[in-house]
Scaffold this motif. Sequence first.
Motif, PDB file in Angstrom:
ATOM      1  N   TYR A 269       0.815  -1.212   0.000  1.00  0.00           N
ATOM      2  CA  TYR A 269       0.000   0.000   0.000  1.00  0.00           C
ATOM      3  C   TYR A 269       0.850   1.264   0.000  1.00  0.00           C
ATOM      4  O   TYR A 269       1.979   1.284   0.490  1.00  0.00           O
ATOM      5  CB  TYR A 269      -0.909   0.029   1.231  1.00  0.00           C
ATOM      6  N   TYR A 270       0.266   2.289  -0.583  1.00  0.00           N
ATOM      7  CA  TYR A 270       0.766   3.638  -0.425  1.00  0.00           C
ATOM      8  C   TYR A 270      -0.024   4.278   0.720  1.00  0.00           C
ATOM      9  O   TYR A 270      -1.260   4.209   0.736  1.00  0.00           O
ATOM     10  CB  TYR A 270       0.558   4.450  -1.698  1.00  0.00           C
TER      11      TYR A 270
ATOM     12  N   TRP B   8       5.438   5.014   0.080  1.00  0.00           N
ATOM     13  CA  TRP B   8       5.271   3.598  -0.266  1.00  0.00           C
ATOM     14  C   TRP B   8       5.704   2.790   0.939  1.00  0.00           C
ATOM     15  O   TRP B   8       6.824   2.917   1.419  1.00  0.00           O
ATOM     16  CB  TRP B   8       6.136   3.288  -1.489  1.00  0.00           C
TER      17      TRP B   8
ATOM     18  N   ALA C 293      -3.829   3.355  -0.004  1.00  0.00           N
ATOM     19  CA  ALA C 293      -4.223   3.017  -1.366  1.00  0.00           C
ATOM     20  C   ALA C 293      -3.314   1.946  -1.932  1.00  0.00           C
ATOM     21  O   ALA C 293      -2.109   1.940  -1.661  1.00  0.00           O
ATOM     22  CB  ALA C 293      -4.159   4.254  -2.261  1.00  0.00           C
ATOM     23  N   GLN C 294      -3.872   1.070  -2.762  1.00  0.00           N
ATOM     24  CA  GLN C 294      -3.063   0.066  -3.445  1.00  0.00           C
ATOM     25  C   GLN C 294      -2.504   0.609  -4.747  1.00  0.00           C
ATOM     26  O   GLN C 294      -1.595   0.019  -5.319  1.00  0.00           O
ATOM     27  CB  GLN C 294      -3.893  -1.182  -3.711  1.00  0.00           C
ATOM     28  N   ARG C 295      -3.082   1.716  -5.205  1.00  0.00           N
ATOM     29  CA  ARG C 295      -2.632   2.301  -6.454  1.00  0.00           C
ATOM     30  C   ARG C 295      -1.773   3.530  -6.207  1.00  0.00           C
ATOM     31  O   ARG C 295      -1.932   4.226  -5.205  1.00  0.00           O
ATOM     32  CB  ARG C 295      -3.836   2.692  -7.306  1.00  0.00           C
TER      33      ARG C 295
ATOM     34  N   THR D 216      -1.447   6.966  -6.702  1.00  0.00           N
ATOM     35  CA  THR D 216      -2.369   8.026  -7.077  1.00  0.00           C
ATOM     36  C   THR D 216      -2.362   9.142  -6.038  1.00  0.00           C
ATOM     37  O   THR D 216      -2.015   8.923  -4.873  1.00  0.00           O
ATOM     38  CB  THR D 216      -3.801   7.473  -7.222  1.00  0.00           C
TER      39      THR D 216
ATOM     40  N   GLY E 296      -8.915   7.229  -5.169  1.00  0.00           N
ATOM     41  CA  GLY E 296      -8.047   6.068  -5.307  1.00  0.00           C
ATOM     42  C   GLY E 296      -7.651   5.428  -3.995  1.00  0.00           C
ATOM     43  O   GLY E 296      -7.008   4.376  -3.984  1.00  0.00           O
ATOM     44  N   TYR E 297      -8.036   6.037  -2.897  1.00  0.00           N
ATOM     45  CA  TYR E 297      -7.662   5.530  -1.586  1.00  0.00           C
ATOM     46  C   TYR E 297      -8.778   4.676  -1.010  1.00  0.00           C
ATOM     47  O   TYR E 297      -9.953   5.035  -1.051  1.00  0.00           O
ATOM     48  CB  TYR E 297      -7.290   6.695  -0.661  1.00  0.00           C
ATOM     49  N   ASP E 298      -8.373   3.528  -0.456  1.00  0.00           N
ATOM     50  CA  ASP E 298      -9.329   2.518  -0.015  1.00  0.00           C
ATOM     51  C   ASP E 298      -9.752   2.674   1.446  1.00  0.00           C
ATOM     52  O   ASP E 298     -10.871   2.319   1.812  1.00  0.00           O
ATOM     53  CB  ASP E 298      -8.712   1.125  -0.195  1.00  0.00           C
TER      54      ASP E 298
END
Length: 122
Positions: free
Chosen positions: A32-33, A52, A99-101, A103, A108-110
């Motif tokens: 994750y970021y 990261w 976030a996994q992406r 961005t 984009g954040y989960d």
Amino acid sequence: QVQLVESGGGLVQAGDSLRLSCAASGRTFSNYYMGWFRQAPGKERVFVARIWWSGGSTYYADSVKGRFTISKDNAKNMVYLQMYSLKPEDTAVYYCAAAQRLTTRETGYDYWGQGTQVTVSS
């Protein structure tokens, strides 16, 4: 259950420093970021910084570059935002997110924390 819990906000004067903390739990964040966003009164939530989790690479919004530093402690599952030379325009609720992406977009954040208030007086 994933939890991101921010702390460290408060009322400071312009030019002061403050460190925000984010305690992450509930899953492994190695892919994750971890990001920090902020939302000023009457404005949209905007990206501040990200890191990261595994590699430690960082990225900052232009508005905070050179004044804010994002870091992490993998062993403690903590993410930090060290803020220097604070300005009144830094006043906002600061949120930790994951976030996994790669961005800077809020969508984009989960996962999100509940936020912590930072107020900078002039």
